[in-house]
Design a protein around this motif. Structure first.
Motif, PDB file in Angstrom:
ATOM      1  N   THR A 104       6.249   7.274  -2.719  1.00 22.90           N
ATOM      2  CA  THR A 104       5.798   6.663  -1.468  1.00 22.90           C
ATOM      3  C   THR A 104       5.199   7.712  -0.533  1.00 22.90           C
ATOM      4  OG1 THR A 104       7.517   4.959  -1.649  1.00 22.90           O
ATOM      5  CG2 THR A 104       6.523   5.292   0.524  1.00 22.90           C
ATOM      6  N   VAL A 105       5.850   8.875  -0.472  1.00 26.16           N
ATOM      7  CA  VAL A 105       5.320   9.965   0.352  1.00 26.16           C
ATOM      8  C   VAL A 105       3.977  10.445  -0.195  1.00 26.16           C
ATOM      9  CG1 VAL A 105       5.737  12.312   1.187  1.00 26.16           C
ATOM     10  CG2 VAL A 105       7.626  10.683   1.079  1.00 26.16           C
ATOM     11  N   PHE A 106       3.867  10.546  -1.527  1.00 21.94           N
ATOM     12  CA  PHE A 106       2.597  10.964  -2.130  1.00 21.94           C
ATOM     13  C   PHE A 106       1.482   9.978  -1.782  1.00 21.94           C
ATOM     14  CE2 PHE A 106       5.180  13.245  -5.534  1.00 21.94           C
ATOM     15  CZ  PHE A 106       4.955  14.487  -4.968  1.00 21.94           C
ATOM     16  N   ALA A 107       1.792   8.689  -1.819  1.00 19.03           N
ATOM     17  CA  ALA A 107       0.789   7.677  -1.482  1.00 19.03           C
ATOM     18  C   ALA A 107       0.331   7.834  -0.036  1.00 19.03           C
ATOM     19  CB  ALA A 107       1.364   6.281  -1.711  1.00 19.03           C
ATOM     20  N   GLN A 108       1.274   8.132   0.866  1.00 23.66           N
ATOM     21  CA  GLN A 108       0.917   8.349   2.271  1.00 23.66           C
ATOM     22  C   GLN A 108       0.032   9.585   2.420  1.00 23.66           C
ATOM     23  OE1 GLN A 108       4.942   8.488   3.838  1.00 23.66           O
ATOM     24  NE2 GLN A 108       4.736   6.440   4.705  1.00 23.66           N
ATOM     25  N   LEU A 109       0.369  10.634   1.674  1.00 22.86           N
ATOM     26  CA  LEU A 109      -0.426  11.867   1.739  1.00 22.86           C
ATOM     27  C   LEU A 109      -1.835  11.632   1.198  1.00 22.86           C
ATOM     28  CD1 LEU A 109       2.207  14.529   0.573  1.00 22.86           C
ATOM     29  CD2 LEU A 109       1.444  14.046   2.901  1.00 22.86           C
ATOM     30  N   ALA A 110      -1.934  10.818   0.147  1.00 23.76           N
ATOM     31  CA  ALA A 110      -3.253  10.516  -0.417  1.00 23.76           C
ATOM     32  C   ALA A 110      -4.092   9.710   0.580  1.00 23.76           C
ATOM     33  CB  ALA A 110      -3.101   9.751  -1.725  1.00 23.76           C
ATOM     34  N   LEU A 111      -3.472   8.777   1.286  1.00 28.96           N
ATOM     35  CA  LEU A 111      -4.186   7.996   2.302  1.00 28.96           C
ATOM     36  C   LEU A 111      -4.681   8.879   3.437  1.00 28.96           C
ATOM     37  CD1 LEU A 111      -1.913   4.818   2.554  1.00 28.96           C
ATOM     38  CD2 LEU A 111      -4.241   4.944   1.615  1.00 28.96           C
ATOM     39  N   ALA A 112      -3.912   9.927   3.741  1.00 27.41           N
ATOM     40  CA  ALA A 112      -4.306  10.853   4.809  1.00 27.41           C
ATOM     41  C   ALA A 112      -5.222  11.953   4.296  1.00 27.41           C
ATOM     42  CB  ALA A 112      -3.060  11.468   5.442  1.00 27.41           C
ATOM     43  N   GLU A 113      -5.562  11.905   3.001  1.00 27.68           N
ATOM     44  CA  GLU A 113      -6.393  12.926   2.349  1.00 27.68           C
ATOM     45  C   GLU A 113      -5.744  14.303   2.433  1.00 27.68           C
ATOM     46  OE1 GLU A 113     -10.225  12.705   4.149  1.00 27.68           O
ATOM     47  OE2 GLU A 113     -10.672  10.715   3.357  1.00 27.68           O
ATOM     48  N   ALA A 114      -4.408  14.308   2.522  1.00 23.83           N
ATOM     49  CA  ALA A 114      -3.666  15.572   2.521  1.00 23.83           C
ATOM     50  C   ALA A 114      -3.295  15.985   1.100  1.00 23.83           C
ATOM     51  CB  ALA A 114      -2.392  15.437   3.360  1.00 23.83           C
ATOM     52  N   MET A 115      -3.524  15.083   0.164  1.00 29.64           N
ATOM     53  CA  MET A 115      -3.292  15.352  -1.260  1.00 29.64           C
ATOM     54  C   MET A 115      -4.561  14.970  -2.004  1.00 29.64           C
ATOM     55  SD  MET A 115      -0.364  13.723  -3.764  1.00 29.64           S
ATOM     56  CE  MET A 115      -0.126  14.315  -5.449  1.00 29.64           C
ATOM     57  N   PRO A 116      -5.120  15.880  -2.799  1.00 28.05           N
ATOM     58  CA  PRO A 116      -6.357  15.572  -3.517  1.00 28.05           C
ATOM     59  C   PRO A 116      -6.207  14.328  -4.393  1.00 28.05           C
ATOM     60  CG  PRO A 116      -5.869  17.917  -3.646  1.00 28.05           C
ATOM     61  CD  PRO A 116      -4.678  17.274  -3.036  1.00 28.05           C
ATOM     62  N   LEU A 117      -7.207  13.481  -4.390  1.00 31.98           N
ATOM     63  CA  LEU A 117      -7.156  12.220  -5.111  1.00 31.98           C
ATOM     64  C   LEU A 117      -6.887  12.389  -6.614  1.00 31.98           C
ATOM     65  CD1 LEU A 117      -7.380   9.170  -4.932  1.00 31.98           C
ATOM     66  CD2 LEU A 117      -9.869   9.395  -5.271  1.00 31.98           C
ATOM     67  N   PRO A 118      -7.526  13.359  -7.314  1.00 31.46           N
ATOM     68  CA  PRO A 118      -7.232  13.512  -8.749  1.00 31.46           C
ATOM     69  C   PRO A 118      -5.757  13.807  -9.015  1.00 31.46           C
ATOM     70  CG  PRO A 118      -9.227  14.712  -8.160  1.00 31.46           C
ATOM     71  CD  PRO A 118      -8.611  14.268  -6.885  1.00 31.46           C
ATOM     72  N   TYR A 119      -5.129  14.618  -8.146  1.00 33.68           N
ATOM     73  CA  TYR A 119      -3.712  14.922  -8.322  1.00 33.68           C
ATOM     74  C   TYR A 119      -2.856  13.680  -8.082  1.00 33.68           C
ATOM     75  CZ  TYR A 119      -4.940  19.878  -8.380  1.00 33.68           C
ATOM     76  OH  TYR A 119      -5.469  21.103  -8.717  1.00 33.68           O
ATOM     77  N   PHE A 120      -3.263  12.862  -7.119  1.00 29.93           N
ATOM     78  CA  PHE A 120      -2.500  11.648  -6.845  1.00 29.93           C
ATOM     79  C   PHE A 120      -2.608  10.661  -8.012  1.00 29.93           C
ATOM     80  CE2 PHE A 120      -2.450   7.253  -5.148  1.00 29.93           C
ATOM     81  CZ  PHE A 120      -1.112   7.214  -4.777  1.00 29.93           C
ATOM     82  N   VAL A 121      -3.813  10.544  -8.584  1.00 22.33           N
ATOM     83  CA  VAL A 121      -3.998   9.653  -9.738  1.00 22.33           C
ATOM     84  C   VAL A 121      -3.132  10.124 -10.905  1.00 22.33           C
ATOM     85  CG1 VAL A 121      -5.645   8.832 -11.462  1.00 22.33           C
ATOM     86  CG2 VAL A 121      -6.309   8.934  -9.041  1.00 22.33           C
ATOM     87  N   THR A 122      -3.136  11.446 -11.154  1.00 18.50           N
ATOM     88  CA  THR A 122      -2.305  11.996 -12.232  1.00 18.50           C
ATOM     89  C   THR A 122      -0.825  11.727 -11.973  1.00 18.50           C
ATOM     90  OG1 THR A 122      -3.925  13.771 -12.579  1.00 18.50           O
ATOM     91  CG2 THR A 122      -1.715  14.091 -13.490  1.00 18.50           C
ATOM     92  N   THR A 123      -0.409  11.933 -10.719  1.00 19.35           N
ATOM     93  CA  THR A 123       0.983  11.666 -10.348  1.00 19.35           C
ATOM     94  C   THR A 123       1.332  10.205 -10.559  1.00 19.35           C
ATOM     95  OG1 THR A 123       0.927  13.440  -8.697  1.00 19.35           O
ATOM     96  CG2 THR A 123       2.664  11.797  -8.477  1.00 19.35           C
ATOM     97  N   SER A 124       0.404   9.315 -10.212  1.00 19.22           N
ATOM     98  CA  SER A 124       0.638   7.879 -10.376  1.00 19.22           C
ATOM     99  C   SER A 124       0.840   7.520 -11.843  1.00 19.22           C
ATOM    100  CB  SER A 124      -0.541   7.093  -9.803  1.00 19.22           C
ATOM    101  OG  SER A 124      -0.722   7.367  -8.433  1.00 19.22           O
ATOM    102  N   VAL A 125       0.030   8.116 -12.709  1.00 18.35           N
ATOM    103  CA  VAL A 125       0.158   7.857 -14.142  1.00 18.35           C
ATOM    104  C   VAL A 125       1.506   8.342 -14.658  1.00 18.35           C
ATOM    105  CG1 VAL A 125      -0.759   8.419 -16.425  1.00 18.35           C
ATOM    106  CG2 VAL A 125      -2.330   7.886 -14.547  1.00 18.35           C
ATOM    107  N   VAL A 126       1.896   9.557 -14.258  1.00 15.16           N
ATOM    108  CA  VAL A 126       3.174  10.133 -14.708  1.00 15.16           C
ATOM    109  C   VAL A 126       4.346   9.293 -14.223  1.00 15.16           C
ATOM    110  CG1 VAL A 126       4.716  12.118 -14.493  1.00 15.16           C
ATOM    111  CG2 VAL A 126       2.272  12.480 -14.888  1.00 15.16           C
ATOM    112  N   VAL A 127       4.315   8.907 -12.943  1.00 10.54           N
ATOM    113  CA  VAL A 127       5.410   8.104 -12.380  1.00 10.54           C
ATOM    114  C   VAL A 127       5.483   6.738 -13.050  1.00 10.54           C
ATOM    115  CG1 VAL A 127       6.201   6.900 -10.306  1.00 10.54           C
ATOM    116  CG2 VAL A 127       5.474   9.276 -10.164  1.00 10.54           C
TER     117      VAL A 127
END
Length: 403
Positions: A171-194
């Motif tokens: 949930t925190v990662f999703a918030q960071l991705a919305l704020a562009e504080a986490m690069p989108l490719p890393y968030f997509v990879t994290t989403s797949v792993v989770v």
């Protein structure tokens, strides 16, 4: 913590899980040939029996210390099953304690999630840049590894704890991705792993998953955990040591070689089991390293310790402490070590630091101290009683060395 994961690599256990193989080097067989020639000598027969018994006993003790990461039901393994009412009641209570640890762990994440949501709604995206998503990813990997570990052990309450940890971090990662504080490719990879981790663990718990797919997932978390652990340890002491990715790279190569050798039959059975135990232990060590890193930070920047939340440290102490009785009861050394370490050194250790720097009141410190040590003492005493032992040292000995 906390602290979970055994890869069987194609070795299928019978329906009732068997005694766990030894991860340590077994003792060399005793040479009894000179004594076999004197079978009619009662002294010789006595020696043969004694040496055989000694070999078996020593082998079983060296085996027990590292085999807690092998899943087994409560009534098997080192725990002596008893049908007494007190034993069954304590079994039920320890499971409920583990389930109750969800409350402090959830409260640990809620403030951060709430604050992020407020900043997002206010359009203050830059505030989320302060959240260290890379460090949180390490915690996520640890939670996924422990989730796999407890899924195989069928510890339902702790499965919920680890699942909650994964979901709250995501949930925190999703918030960071919305704020562009986490690069989108890393968030997509994290989403797949989770997503893959949660689905695979769910399917494996209910027996719906193909063994080959599960082995692949365990290989993934083994390589990931072993690669991250030495890199995190190294990074703790930067800039006093050079900033380098070499520790993680070396560990990655070693992990890949070990997994490939295990999968291709190049290792002995003990070697395969050892590789299978790596992910659980690396996850536990990752969480155990958190207080070391925090203490090092406190030592270097004592003024910053006032930025620590005493309430958060209390919640960390309580959450991990609630799992200690269950880990002791089922004789899970790895779980017990991780939970007690986090409760004592991360939660209580930081409370002690806060008190030393006058950041909390004396009453708060004394209450936390009394609560923790009374709880640990109660867990040891109660476990001793339900097993019919005369000393808590017997329970601890059985935990480490087996019955």
């Amino acid at each position: 913590m906390a602290n979970s994961v055994v890869v069987s690599y194609g070795v299928k256990a019978p329906a009732g899980l068997q005694r766990h193989p030894n991860y340590c080097h077994s003792l060399p067989p005793l040479n009894l040939k000179p004594f076999s020639l004197t079978l009619q000598n009662p002294v010789s027969l006595k020696y043969n029996s004694l040496t055989t018994l000694l070999h078996r006993r020593l082998s079983s003790q060296t085996q027990a210390a590292l085999e807690s990461d092998v899943p087994h039901p409560l009534h098997e393994g080192s725990v002596k099953f008893r049908s007494s009412k007190s034993f069954e009641q304590w079994d039920s209570l320890t499971a409920k304690f583990s389930g109750a640890s969800n409350i402090p762990f959830l409260l640990l994440q809620l403030p951060q999630i709430t604050l992020n949501a407020r900043n997002l709604l206010a359009g203050n995206k830059t505030a989320l840049l302060a959240v260290p998503w890379l460090g949180m990813f390490t915690g996520l990997l640890g939670n996924l590894s422990l989730l796999s570990y407890f899924t195989k052990k069928r510890e339902k309450e702790v499965i919920v704890v680890q699942t909650l940890g994964v979901v709250s971090l995501y949930t925190v990662f999703a918030q960071l991705a919305l704020a562009e504080a986490m690069p989108l490719p890393y968030f997509v990879t994290t989403s797949v792993v989770v997503g893959a981790g949660l689905v695979l663990n769910f399917m494996n718990y209910f027996g719906w998953l193909n063994a080959g797919i599960w082995h692949f997932w365990e290989d993934f978390i083994t390589v990931g955990g072993l690669s991250v652990l030495p890199q995190i340890m190294w990074s703790t002491f930067v800039p006093y040591i050079p900033n380098s990715i070499l520790p993680g790279a070396i560990a990655f190569v070693i992990a890949m070689v070990a997994v490939i050798m295990a999968r291709t039959g190049k290792l002995s059975e003990k070697g395969v089991k050892f590789v299978g135990s790596i992910s659980g232990w690396t996850a536990t060590l990752l969480f155990m390293w958190m207080p070391v890193s925090q203490m090092w930070t406190n030592f270097l920047n004592p003024d910053n310790i006032k930025g620590l939340s005493s309430f958060s440290m209390l919640l960390a102490m309580m959450g991990n402490g609630l799992m200690v009785p269950r880990a002791l009861f089922i004789r899970d050394f790895m779980w017990f070590l991780g939970s007690s370490w986090a409760s004592l050194f991360y939660g209580y250790g930081n409370i002690l630091c806060l008190y030393c720097f006058n950041a909390i009141s004396r009453e708060f410190f004394l209450a936390a101290t009394a609560g923790l040590f009374l709880w640990m003492g109660m867990a040891l005493w109660r476990d001793t009683v339900v097993h019919g032992y005369s000393s808590p040292l017997t329970s601890l000995k059985e935990l480490v060395f087996g019955s």
